[in-house]
Design a protein around this motif. Structure first.
Motif, PDB file in Angstrom:
ATOM      1  N   TYR A   1       4.129   0.180   2.292  1.00  0.00           N
ATOM      2  CA  TYR A   1       3.860  -0.755   3.375  1.00  0.00           C
ATOM      3  C   TYR A   1       3.434  -2.096   2.783  1.00  0.00           C
TER       4      TYR A   1
ATOM      5  N   ALA B   1       1.860  -5.590   1.923  1.00  0.00           N
ATOM      6  CA  ALA B   1       0.548  -6.163   2.233  1.00  0.00           C
ATOM      7  C   ALA B   1       0.704  -7.449   3.027  1.00  0.00           C
ATOM      8  N   GLU B   2      -0.405  -7.932   3.511  1.00  0.00           N
ATOM      9  CA  GLU B   2      -0.448  -9.172   4.279  1.00  0.00           C
ATOM     10  C   GLU B   2       0.123 -10.336   3.463  1.00  0.00           C
TER      11      GLU B   2
ATOM     12  N   TYR C   1       0.843  -1.194   0.000  1.00  0.00           N
ATOM     13  CA  TYR C   1       0.000   0.000   0.000  1.00  0.00           C
ATOM     14  C   TYR C   1       0.880   1.247   0.000  1.00  0.00           C
TER      15      TYR C   1
ATOM     16  N   LYS D   1      -3.770  -1.485   6.020  1.00  0.00           N
ATOM     17  CA  LYS D   1      -4.328  -2.813   6.271  1.00  0.00           C
ATOM     18  C   LYS D   1      -5.428  -3.056   5.251  1.00  0.00           C
ATOM     19  N   TYR D   2      -5.500  -4.277   4.731  1.00  0.00           N
ATOM     20  CA  TYR D   2      -6.390  -4.572   3.610  1.00  0.00           C
ATOM     21  C   TYR D   2      -7.834  -4.173   3.883  1.00  0.00           C
ATOM     22  N   GLU D   3      -8.332  -4.513   5.063  1.00  0.00           N
ATOM     23  CA  GLU D   3      -9.733  -4.217   5.375  1.00  0.00           C
ATOM     24  C   GLU D   3      -9.991  -2.715   5.403  1.00  0.00           C
TER      25      GLU D   3
ATOM     26  N   THR E   1      -3.036   2.933   8.639  1.00  0.00           N
ATOM     27  CA  THR E   1      -4.190   2.468   7.868  1.00  0.00           C
ATOM     28  C   THR E   1      -3.801   1.509   6.740  1.00  0.00           C
TER      29      THR E   1
ATOM     30  N   ARG F   1       0.852   4.825   7.684  1.00  0.00           N
ATOM     31  CA  ARG F   1       1.223   3.472   8.114  1.00  0.00           C
ATOM     32  C   ARG F   1       0.088   2.810   8.907  1.00  0.00           C
TER      33      ARG F   1
END
Length: 228
Positions: free
Chosen positions: A177, A179-180, A71, A80-82, A78, A76
């Motif tokens: 950043y 991703a998961e 992302y 997060k994928y969701e 925020t 940083r």
């Protein structure tokens, strides 16, 4: 059940994608301006819709040492994928490309990005995905990357290379950043997924068809590098 190679699936997907996918490859000239090769590695960050397909394209590009989904464009906290999926974080799904400039230049990566990785004329949308998190964006690390990206967009617009005007955002990179883990190498790990088959494998096949000199059959994977 019969197993198919990624190359065979990509070829079939390209044929399917000719009428099933909204993102079509466009054969483009290389940039008239570029960055001179230097020693060591460099990084570039590109956003162009769902990061699965963009990552897959660059993983099959010669000279690329690593391509990580993640992302860029937001904070940083925020990343997060969701949260990114809400479209309100400022982030775009992006791919950080680490490359050897003696093997492939930044300009040539831009050529791959604009030609086969996505459609740069659609605003906040790629294929079936809509929202600012799917925008077309080049996040530059320095003045040289900014100069080459802006010059190439101007070159392509002047040549009317696309059916519409390029809407790609050229913005400074404040941070990238990753991703998961489950998003990394997704196209390689799930080639028979309908989404991947229809939307992303045609991009890999188009890279091979339009720029064979830059295509490599075996992708460089995030999972493989993490185990080395």
């Amino acid at each position: 059940m019969k197993k198919f190679t990624l190359a065979a699936l990509a070829a079939a997907a390209l044929a399917w994608g000719a009428f099933a996918s909204a993102e079509q490859a466009v054969k483009l000239p290389p940039p008239a301006q570029d960055i001179a090769a230097s020693s060591g590695t460099q990084t570039a960050v590109f956003a162009g819709g769902c990061f699965w397909g963009v990552q897959a394209v660059f993983q099959h590009t010669k000279g690329v040492m690593n391509a990580v989904s993640g992302y860029a464009g937001g904070e940083r906290a925020t990343a997060k994928y969701e949260m990114v999926g809400s479209g309100r974080t400022g982030h775009a799904e992006s791919v950080q490309v680490t490359f050897d400039p003696k093997q492939v230049s930044y300009g040539r990566l831009l050529q791959v990005y604009f030609s086969v990785a996505h459609d740069p004329t659609t605003l906040n949308r790629q294929g079936p995905d809509m929202g600012t998190q799917y925008r077309s964006a080049v996040f530059y690390r320095d003045a040289e990357q900014k100069r080459v990206a802006e010059a190439y967009i101007a070159q392509l617009d002047a040549a009317k290379a696309f059916h519409g005007r390029i809407v790609t955002q050229v913005a400074p990179l404040a941070g990238f950043y990753p991703a998961e883990a489950y998003h990394q190498d997704y196209a390689t790990l799930h080639p028979e997924s309908p989404y991947i088959f229809i939307n992303d494998l045609p991009k890999v096949a188009a890279l091979k068809a339009t720029m064979p000199e830059l295509y490599r059959e075996k992708p460089v994977l995030v999972g493989a590098s993490s185990r080395s």
